[in-house]
Scaffold this motif. Sequence first.
Motif, PDB file in Angstrom:
ATOM      1  N   SER A  32       0.316  -2.122  11.058  1.00 45.77           N
ATOM      2  CA  SER A  32      -0.746  -2.056  10.058  1.00 45.77           C
ATOM      3  C   SER A  32      -1.151  -0.629   9.699  1.00 45.77           C
ATOM      4  O   SER A  32      -1.444  -0.353   8.539  1.00 45.77           O
ATOM      5  CB  SER A  32      -1.964  -2.858  10.509  1.00 45.77           C
ATOM      6  OG  SER A  32      -2.444  -2.366  11.737  1.00 45.77           O
ATOM      7  N   ILE A  33      -1.162   0.283  10.665  1.00 46.85           N
ATOM      8  CA  ILE A  33      -1.515   1.664  10.329  1.00 46.85           C
ATOM      9  C   ILE A  33      -0.470   2.275   9.404  1.00 46.85           C
ATOM     10  O   ILE A  33      -0.794   3.007   8.473  1.00 46.85           O
ATOM     11  CB  ILE A  33      -1.734   2.540  11.586  1.00 46.85           C
ATOM     12  CG1 ILE A  33      -2.323   3.894  11.210  1.00 46.85           C
ATOM     13  CG2 ILE A  33      -0.462   2.728  12.368  1.00 46.85           C
ATOM     14  CD1 ILE A  33      -3.732   3.849  10.706  1.00 46.85           C
ATOM     15  N   THR A  34       0.777   1.932   9.618  1.00 49.07           N
ATOM     16  CA  THR A  34       1.847   2.397   8.737  1.00 49.07           C
ATOM     17  C   THR A  34       1.679   1.790   7.354  1.00 49.07           C
ATOM     18  O   THR A  34       1.926   2.453   6.343  1.00 49.07           O
ATOM     19  CB  THR A  34       3.222   2.040   9.328  1.00 49.07           C
ATOM     20  OG1 THR A  34       3.321   2.635  10.630  1.00 49.07           O
ATOM     21  CG2 THR A  34       4.355   2.551   8.459  1.00 49.07           C
ATOM     22  N   HIS A  35       1.212   0.543   7.303  1.00 50.61           N
ATOM     23  CA  HIS A  35       0.971  -0.127   6.020  1.00 50.61           C
ATOM     24  C   HIS A  35      -0.033   0.680   5.190  1.00 50.61           C
ATOM     25  O   HIS A  35       0.184   0.927   4.002  1.00 50.61           O
ATOM     26  CB  HIS A  35       0.461  -1.547   6.272  1.00 50.61           C
ATOM     27  CG  HIS A  35       0.336  -2.368   5.038  1.00 50.61           C
ATOM     28  ND1 HIS A  35       1.421  -2.961   4.435  1.00 50.61           N
ATOM     29  CD2 HIS A  35      -0.740  -2.705   4.284  1.00 50.61           C
ATOM     30  CE1 HIS A  35       1.018  -3.619   3.354  1.00 50.61           C
ATOM     31  NE2 HIS A  35      -0.287  -3.477   3.248  1.00 50.61           N
ATOM     32  N   VAL A  36      -1.099   1.107   5.831  1.00 51.44           N
ATOM     33  CA  VAL A  36      -2.121   1.909   5.143  1.00 51.44           C
ATOM     34  C   VAL A  36      -1.511   3.226   4.653  1.00 51.44           C
ATOM     35  O   VAL A  36      -1.760   3.644   3.516  1.00 51.44           O
ATOM     36  CB  VAL A  36      -3.332   2.169   6.067  1.00 51.44           C
ATOM     37  CG1 VAL A  36      -4.304   3.155   5.434  1.00 51.44           C
ATOM     38  CG2 VAL A  36      -4.023   0.859   6.405  1.00 51.44           C
ATOM     39  N   VAL A  38       1.605   3.809   3.910  1.00 49.98           N
ATOM     40  CA  VAL A  38       2.506   3.503   2.793  1.00 49.98           C
ATOM     41  C   VAL A  38       1.697   3.342   1.510  1.00 49.98           C
ATOM     42  O   VAL A  38       2.053   3.898   0.460  1.00 49.98           O
ATOM     43  CB  VAL A  38       3.346   2.234   3.086  1.00 49.98           C
ATOM     44  CG1 VAL A  38       4.014   1.716   1.817  1.00 49.98           C
ATOM     45  CG2 VAL A  38       4.382   2.503   4.167  1.00 49.98           C
ATOM     46  N   VAL A  39       0.613   2.599   1.585  1.00 48.70           N
ATOM     47  CA  VAL A  39      -0.240   2.375   0.417  1.00 48.70           C
ATOM     48  C   VAL A  39      -0.743   3.705  -0.137  1.00 48.70           C
ATOM     49  O   VAL A  39      -0.644   3.971  -1.343  1.00 48.70           O
ATOM     50  CB  VAL A  39      -1.425   1.439   0.763  1.00 48.70           C
ATOM     51  CG1 VAL A  39      -2.449   1.414  -0.356  1.00 48.70           C
ATOM     52  CG2 VAL A  39      -0.915   0.032   1.061  1.00 48.70           C
ATOM     53  N   VAL A  40      -1.266   4.556   0.731  1.00 45.97           N
ATOM     54  CA  VAL A  40      -1.800   5.850   0.299  1.00 45.97           C
ATOM     55  C   VAL A  40      -0.694   6.708  -0.324  1.00 45.97           C
ATOM     56  O   VAL A  40      -0.895   7.321  -1.380  1.00 45.97           O
ATOM     57  CB  VAL A  40      -2.478   6.583   1.480  1.00 45.97           C
ATOM     58  CG1 VAL A  40      -2.820   8.023   1.116  1.00 45.97           C
ATOM     59  CG2 VAL A  40      -3.718   5.830   1.929  1.00 45.97           C
ATOM     60  N   ALA A  41       0.468   6.746   0.298  1.00 45.26           N
ATOM     61  CA  ALA A  41       1.581   7.542  -0.227  1.00 45.26           C
ATOM     62  C   ALA A  41       2.007   7.057  -1.613  1.00 45.26           C
ATOM     63  O   ALA A  41       2.274   7.870  -2.510  1.00 45.26           O
ATOM     64  CB  ALA A  41       2.760   7.502   0.742  1.00 45.26           C
ATOM     65  N   LEU A  42       2.060   5.745  -1.797  1.00 46.35           N
ATOM     66  CA  LEU A  42       2.442   5.198  -3.103  1.00 46.35           C
ATOM     67  C   LEU A  42       1.380   5.489  -4.154  1.00 46.35           C
ATOM     68  O   LEU A  42       1.708   5.841  -5.297  1.00 46.35           O
ATOM     69  CB  LEU A  42       2.689   3.685  -2.999  1.00 46.35           C
ATOM     70  CG  LEU A  42       3.923   3.273  -2.195  1.00 46.35           C
ATOM     71  CD1 LEU A  42       3.904   1.782  -1.924  1.00 46.35           C
ATOM     72  CD2 LEU A  42       5.200   3.676  -2.913  1.00 46.35           C
ATOM     73  N   GLU A  43       0.114   5.369  -3.778  1.00 38.11           N
ATOM     74  CA  GLU A  43      -0.968   5.665  -4.724  1.00 38.11           C
ATOM     75  C   GLU A  43      -0.910   7.123  -5.163  1.00 38.11           C
ATOM     76  O   GLU A  43      -1.067   7.421  -6.353  1.00 38.11           O
ATOM     77  CB  GLU A  43      -2.333   5.357  -4.091  1.00 38.11           C
ATOM     78  CG  GLU A  43      -2.624   3.882  -3.973  1.00 38.11           C
ATOM     79  CD  GLU A  43      -3.953   3.579  -3.319  1.00 38.11           C
ATOM     80  OE1 GLU A  43      -4.514   2.514  -3.631  1.00 38.11           O
ATOM     81  OE2 GLU A  43      -4.446   4.386  -2.488  1.00 38.11           O
ATOM     82  N   ASP A  53      -6.984  -7.059  -2.470  1.00 38.31           N
ATOM     83  CA  ASP A  53      -6.143  -8.263  -2.452  1.00 38.31           C
ATOM     84  C   ASP A  53      -4.675  -7.912  -2.681  1.00 38.31           C
ATOM     85  O   ASP A  53      -3.785  -8.546  -2.129  1.00 38.31           O
ATOM     86  CB  ASP A  53      -6.632  -9.310  -3.453  1.00 38.31           C
ATOM     87  CG  ASP A  53      -6.647  -8.816  -4.889  1.00 38.31           C
ATOM     88  OD1 ASP A  53      -6.897  -7.612  -5.121  1.00 38.31           O
ATOM     89  OD2 ASP A  53      -6.416  -9.640  -5.796  1.00 38.31           O
ATOM     90  N   GLU A  54      -4.416  -6.886  -3.478  1.00 39.10           N
ATOM     91  CA  GLU A  54      -3.037  -6.444  -3.699  1.00 39.10           C
ATOM     92  C   GLU A  54      -2.452  -5.851  -2.418  1.00 39.10           C
ATOM     93  O   GLU A  54      -1.309  -6.140  -2.061  1.00 39.10           O
ATOM     94  CB  GLU A  54      -2.983  -5.404  -4.823  1.00 39.10           C
ATOM     95  CG  GLU A  54      -3.333  -5.957  -6.177  1.00 39.10           C
ATOM     96  CD  GLU A  54      -3.462  -4.886  -7.238  1.00 39.10           C
ATOM     97  OE1 GLU A  54      -3.137  -5.183  -8.395  1.00 39.10           O
ATOM     98  OE2 GLU A  54      -3.897  -3.750  -6.918  1.00 39.10           O
ATOM     99  N   ILE A  55      -3.247  -5.049  -1.730  1.00 39.37           N
ATOM    100  CA  ILE A  55      -2.789  -4.430  -0.489  1.00 39.37           C
ATOM    101  C   ILE A  55      -2.437  -5.510   0.531  1.00 39.37           C
ATOM    102  O   ILE A  55      -1.420  -5.422   1.222  1.00 39.37           O
ATOM    103  CB  ILE A  55      -3.856  -3.466   0.063  1.00 39.37           C
ATOM    104  CG1 ILE A  55      -4.011  -2.278  -0.887  1.00 39.37           C
ATOM    105  CG2 ILE A  55      -3.494  -2.997   1.470  1.00 39.37           C
ATOM    106  CD1 ILE A  55      -5.205  -1.389  -0.595  1.00 39.37           C
ATOM    107  N   ALA A  56      -3.247  -6.542   0.602  1.00 36.73           N
ATOM    108  CA  ALA A  56      -3.002  -7.635   1.552  1.00 36.73           C
ATOM    109  C   ALA A  56      -1.712  -8.378   1.239  1.00 36.73           C
ATOM    110  O   ALA A  56      -1.068  -8.915   2.133  1.00 36.73           O
ATOM    111  CB  ALA A  56      -4.177  -8.608   1.541  1.00 36.73           C
ATOM    112  N   GLU A  57      -1.318  -8.387  -0.032  1.00 40.59           N
ATOM    113  CA  GLU A  57      -0.106  -9.105  -0.433  1.00 40.59           C
ATOM    114  C   GLU A  57       1.156  -8.238  -0.365  1.00 40.59           C
ATOM    115  O   GLU A  57       2.252  -8.729  -0.607  1.00 40.59           O
ATOM    116  CB  GLU A  57      -0.291  -9.679  -1.832  1.00 40.59           C
ATOM    117  CG  GLU A  57      -1.356 -10.760  -1.846  1.00 40.59           C
ATOM    118  CD  GLU A  57      -1.343 -11.598  -3.101  1.00 40.59           C
ATOM    119  OE1 GLU A  57      -0.343 -11.563  -3.836  1.00 40.59           O
ATOM    120  OE2 GLU A  57      -2.347 -12.274  -3.327  1.00 40.59           O
TER     121      GLU A  57
END
Length: 72
Positions: A32-36, A38-43, A53-57
């Motif tokens: 999950s920490i890697t998930h966060v 990844v999200v930040v890097a993509l943003e 809700d998008e992040i959760a999916e």
Amino acid sequence: MEDKIIEIISSVSKIDKNELAEKKDVEKLWESITHVEVVVALEEEFDIMFEQDEIAEMTTVSKIIDLVNSKV
């Protein structure tokens, strides 16, 4: 664009790009920490923002690719 997204996920998650490409529809490839991260890097890379809700999916590489493509 798909290659760039996979490259970012690979860099953040430390998972080989070829493995990510082969397992695009597999869930739980990273913690999950890697998930966060990844999200930040993509943003940051694509100058976009994801809703909660998008992040959760964003559970597979394929879903991430589709979501980023819909926002760019």
